[in-house]
Design a protein around this motif. Structure first.
Motif, PDB file in Angstrom:
ATOM      1  N   ILE A 101       0.947  -1.163  -0.002  1.00  0.00           N
ATOM      2  CA  ILE A 101       0.126   0.048  -0.124  1.00  0.00           C
ATOM      3  C   ILE A 101       0.856   1.340  -0.136  1.00  0.00           C
ATOM      4  CG2 ILE A 101      -2.033   1.226   1.190  1.00  0.00           C
ATOM      5  CD1 ILE A 101      -2.348  -1.516   2.603  1.00  0.00           C
ATOM      6  N   GLN A 102       0.699   2.314  -0.859  1.00  0.00           N
ATOM      7  CA  GLN A 102       1.224   3.431  -1.032  1.00  0.00           C
ATOM      8  C   GLN A 102       0.830   4.717  -0.370  1.00  0.00           C
ATOM      9  OE1 GLN A 102       2.406   3.938  -5.273  1.00  0.00           O
ATOM     10  NE2 GLN A 102       3.386   1.928  -5.355  1.00  0.00           N
ATOM     11  N   CYS A 103       1.604   5.507   0.147  1.00  0.00           N
ATOM     12  CA  CYS A 103       0.806   6.615   0.584  1.00  0.00           C
ATOM     13  C   CYS A 103       1.724   7.923   0.484  1.00  0.00           C
ATOM     14  CB  CYS A 103       0.826   6.559   2.124  1.00  0.00           C
ATOM     15  SG  CYS A 103      -0.052   7.746   3.134  1.00  0.00           S
ATOM     16  N   GLN A 104       1.234   8.788  -0.299  1.00  0.00           N
ATOM     17  CA  GLN A 104       1.915  10.010  -0.766  1.00  0.00           C
ATOM     18  C   GLN A 104       1.496  11.482  -0.027  1.00  0.00           C
ATOM     19  OE1 GLN A 104       4.439  10.016  -3.501  1.00  0.00           O
ATOM     20  NE2 GLN A 104       4.674  12.163  -2.487  1.00  0.00           N
ATOM     21  N   VAL A 105       1.998  12.056   0.485  1.00  0.00           N
ATOM     22  CA  VAL A 105       1.899  13.489   1.279  1.00  0.00           C
ATOM     23  C   VAL A 105       2.235  14.689   0.445  1.00  0.00           C
ATOM     24  CG1 VAL A 105       1.512  14.453   3.309  1.00  0.00           C
ATOM     25  CG2 VAL A 105       1.992  12.223   3.342  1.00  0.00           C
ATOM     26  N   ASP A 106       1.403  15.634   0.262  1.00  0.00           N
ATOM     27  CA  ASP A 106       1.812  16.698  -0.554  1.00  0.00           C
ATOM     28  C   ASP A 106       2.775  17.563   0.337  1.00  0.00           C
ATOM     29  OD1 ASP A 106      -0.847  19.134   0.077  1.00  0.00           O
ATOM     30  OD2 ASP A 106       0.241  17.939   1.465  1.00  0.00           O
ATOM     31  N   SER A 107       3.352  17.531   1.358  1.00  0.00           N
ATOM     32  CA  SER A 107       4.195  18.248   1.950  1.00  0.00           C
ATOM     33  C   SER A 107       5.086  17.276   2.632  1.00  0.00           C
ATOM     34  CB  SER A 107       3.575  19.154   2.876  1.00  0.00           C
ATOM     35  OG  SER A 107       2.820  18.379   4.029  1.00  0.00           O
ATOM     36  N   GLN A 108       6.246  17.861   3.071  1.00  0.00           N
ATOM     37  CA  GLN A 108       7.214  17.194   3.635  1.00  0.00           C
ATOM     38  C   GLN A 108       6.804  16.822   5.431  1.00  0.00           C
ATOM     39  OE1 GLN A 108      10.964  18.905   3.468  1.00  0.00           O
ATOM     40  NE2 GLN A 108      11.357  17.860   1.371  1.00  0.00           N
ATOM     41  N   VAL A 109       6.699  15.511   5.890  1.00  0.00           N
ATOM     42  CA  VAL A 109       6.517  15.364   7.299  1.00  0.00           C
ATOM     43  C   VAL A 109       7.569  14.455   7.917  1.00  0.00           C
ATOM     44  CG1 VAL A 109       3.844  15.717   6.838  1.00  0.00           C
ATOM     45  CG2 VAL A 109       4.901  13.387   6.765  1.00  0.00           C
ATOM     46  N   THR A 110       7.659  14.789   9.116  1.00  0.00           N
ATOM     47  CA  THR A 110       8.709  13.963   9.839  1.00  0.00           C
ATOM     48  C   THR A 110       8.149  12.475  10.022  1.00  0.00           C
ATOM     49  OG1 THR A 110       9.367  15.753  11.049  1.00  0.00           O
ATOM     50  CG2 THR A 110      10.237  13.834  11.973  1.00  0.00           C
ATOM     51  N   MET A 111       6.849  12.198  10.646  1.00  0.00           N
ATOM     52  CA  MET A 111       6.536  10.920  10.820  1.00  0.00           C
ATOM     53  C   MET A 111       5.218  10.595   9.754  1.00  0.00           C
ATOM     54  SD  MET A 111       7.105  10.511  14.881  1.00  0.00           S
ATOM     55  CE  MET A 111       6.203  11.750  15.592  1.00  0.00           C
ATOM     56  N   MET A 112       5.063   9.409   9.601  1.00  0.00           N
ATOM     57  CA  MET A 112       3.833   8.824   9.012  1.00  0.00           C
ATOM     58  C   MET A 112       3.477   7.675   9.771  1.00  0.00           C
ATOM     59  SD  MET A 112       4.802   9.302   4.872  1.00  0.00           S
ATOM     60  CE  MET A 112       3.210   8.939   4.443  1.00  0.00           C
ATOM     61  N   PHE A 113       2.073   7.274  10.130  1.00  0.00           N
ATOM     62  CA  PHE A 113       1.671   6.488  10.684  1.00  0.00           C
ATOM     63  C   PHE A 113       0.992   5.541   9.894  1.00  0.00           C
ATOM     64  CE2 PHE A 113       2.700   8.551  14.544  1.00  0.00           C
ATOM     65  CZ  PHE A 113       2.819   9.866  14.193  1.00  0.00           C
ATOM     66  N   TRP A 114       0.829   4.139  10.248  1.00  0.00           N
ATOM     67  CA  TRP A 114       0.125   3.111   9.570  1.00  0.00           C
ATOM     68  C   TRP A 114      -1.187   2.741  10.698  1.00  0.00           C
ATOM     69  CZ3 TRP A 114      -0.248   2.802   4.614  1.00  0.00           C
ATOM     70  CH2 TRP A 114       0.440   3.248   3.753  1.00  0.00           C
ATOM     71  N   TYR A 115      -1.883   2.480  10.229  1.00  0.00           N
ATOM     72  CA  TYR A 115      -3.201   2.051  11.213  1.00  0.00           C
ATOM     73  C   TYR A 115      -3.974   0.734  10.328  1.00  0.00           C
ATOM     74  CZ  TYR A 115      -3.211   6.162  14.077  1.00  0.00           C
ATOM     75  OH  TYR A 115      -2.683   7.130  15.104  1.00  0.00           O
ATOM     76  N   ARG A 116      -4.409   0.062  11.312  1.00  0.00           N
ATOM     77  CA  ARG A 116      -5.448  -1.000  10.731  1.00  0.00           C
ATOM     78  C   ARG A 116      -6.722  -0.991  11.592  1.00  0.00           C
ATOM     79  NH1 ARG A 116      -3.605  -7.255  11.705  1.00  0.00           N
ATOM     80  NH2 ARG A 116      -4.366  -6.850  13.994  1.00  0.00           N
ATOM     81  N   GLN A 117      -7.735  -1.411  10.655  1.00  0.00           N
ATOM     82  CA  GLN A 117      -9.035  -1.179  11.126  1.00  0.00           C
ATOM     83  C   GLN A 117      -9.993  -2.422  11.021  1.00  0.00           C
ATOM     84  OE1 GLN A 117     -11.855   1.913  10.278  1.00  0.00           O
ATOM     85  NE2 GLN A 117     -12.800   1.966  12.220  1.00  0.00           N
TER      86      GLN A 117
END
Lengths: 112, 113
Positions: free
Chosen positions: A21-37
């Protein structure tokens, strides 16, 4: 607020296979988080993806099952490996902006 | 162990009704409480609450936090069918430099015409 693009939006996979699964953000961020539901459950944090270092996994989640990449400050991937029907869930990536968590569109995974 | 409990788990109302959703929490180092609306997959941010007794309002939605009693409520007045969704409460726990979001199971709201 950050704009997050997540793909695929849904997939149906055979047990034993893997999905990234890919995740692209439109700005630079230090941390990205992955969740499951999981169905009928609350969001559970899988791991925190840090750029330039290994991801930090929560209790109950291991790197072999959920390898994460974070090649730069705007992108991350989560792989669900050797899938079983129990992995059928919604997977969400998230970033924090101004103290608030924002989410990608989510990936609905069904393992058959 | 950190805990966020939402009630009721589900609620069915008619258009025009007013609803109150509840969220109680137990975390080690409270930083903020957030409400989200989840219609399909992605939760959409509604409110962030950090101070007790200050109501946040957005249209027909409002929310307030009680840090002494460790709970928050989300009110929706004059409900519409478009309000049908799962409403999630999350609490940010400051764990020694890293913040962790703990989510409740959500309240499923169904608004019938």
């Amino acid at each position: 607020s950050a704009v997050i693009s997540q793909k695929p939006s849904r997939d149906i996979c055979q047990r034993g296979t893997s999905l990234t699964i890919q995740c692209q953000v439109d700005s630079q961020v230090t941390m990205m988080f992955w969740y499951r539901q999981q169905p009928g459950q609350s969001l559970t944090l899988i791991a925190t993806a840090n750029q330039g270092s290994e991801a930090t996994y929560e209790s109950g989640f291991v790197i072999d099952k959920f390898p994460i990449s974070r090649p730069n400050l705007t992108f991350s991937t989560l792989t669900v490996s050797n899938m079983s029907p129990e992995d059928s869930s919604i997977y969400l990536c998230s970033v924090e902006d101004l103290g608030t968590a924002f989410f990608g569109q989510g990936t609905r995974l069904t393992v058959v | 162990e950190d805990k966020v409990v939402q009630s009721p788990l589900s609620l069915v109302v008619h258009e025009g009704d007013t609803v109150t959703l509840n969220c109680s929490y137990e975390v080690t180092n409270f930083r903020s409480l957030l409400w989200y609306k989840q219609e399909k997959k992605a939760p959409t941010f509604l409110f962030m609450l950090t101070s007790s007794g200050i109501e946040k309002k957005s249209g027909r939605l409002s929310s307030i936090l009680d840090k002494k009693e460790l709970f928050s409520i989300l009110n929706i007045t004059a409900t519409q069918t478009g309000d049908s969704a799962v409403y999630l409460c999350a609490v940010e726990d400051d764990q020694g430099g890293s913040e962790k979001l703990v989510f409740g199971k959500g309240t499923k709201l169904t608004v019938n015409p």
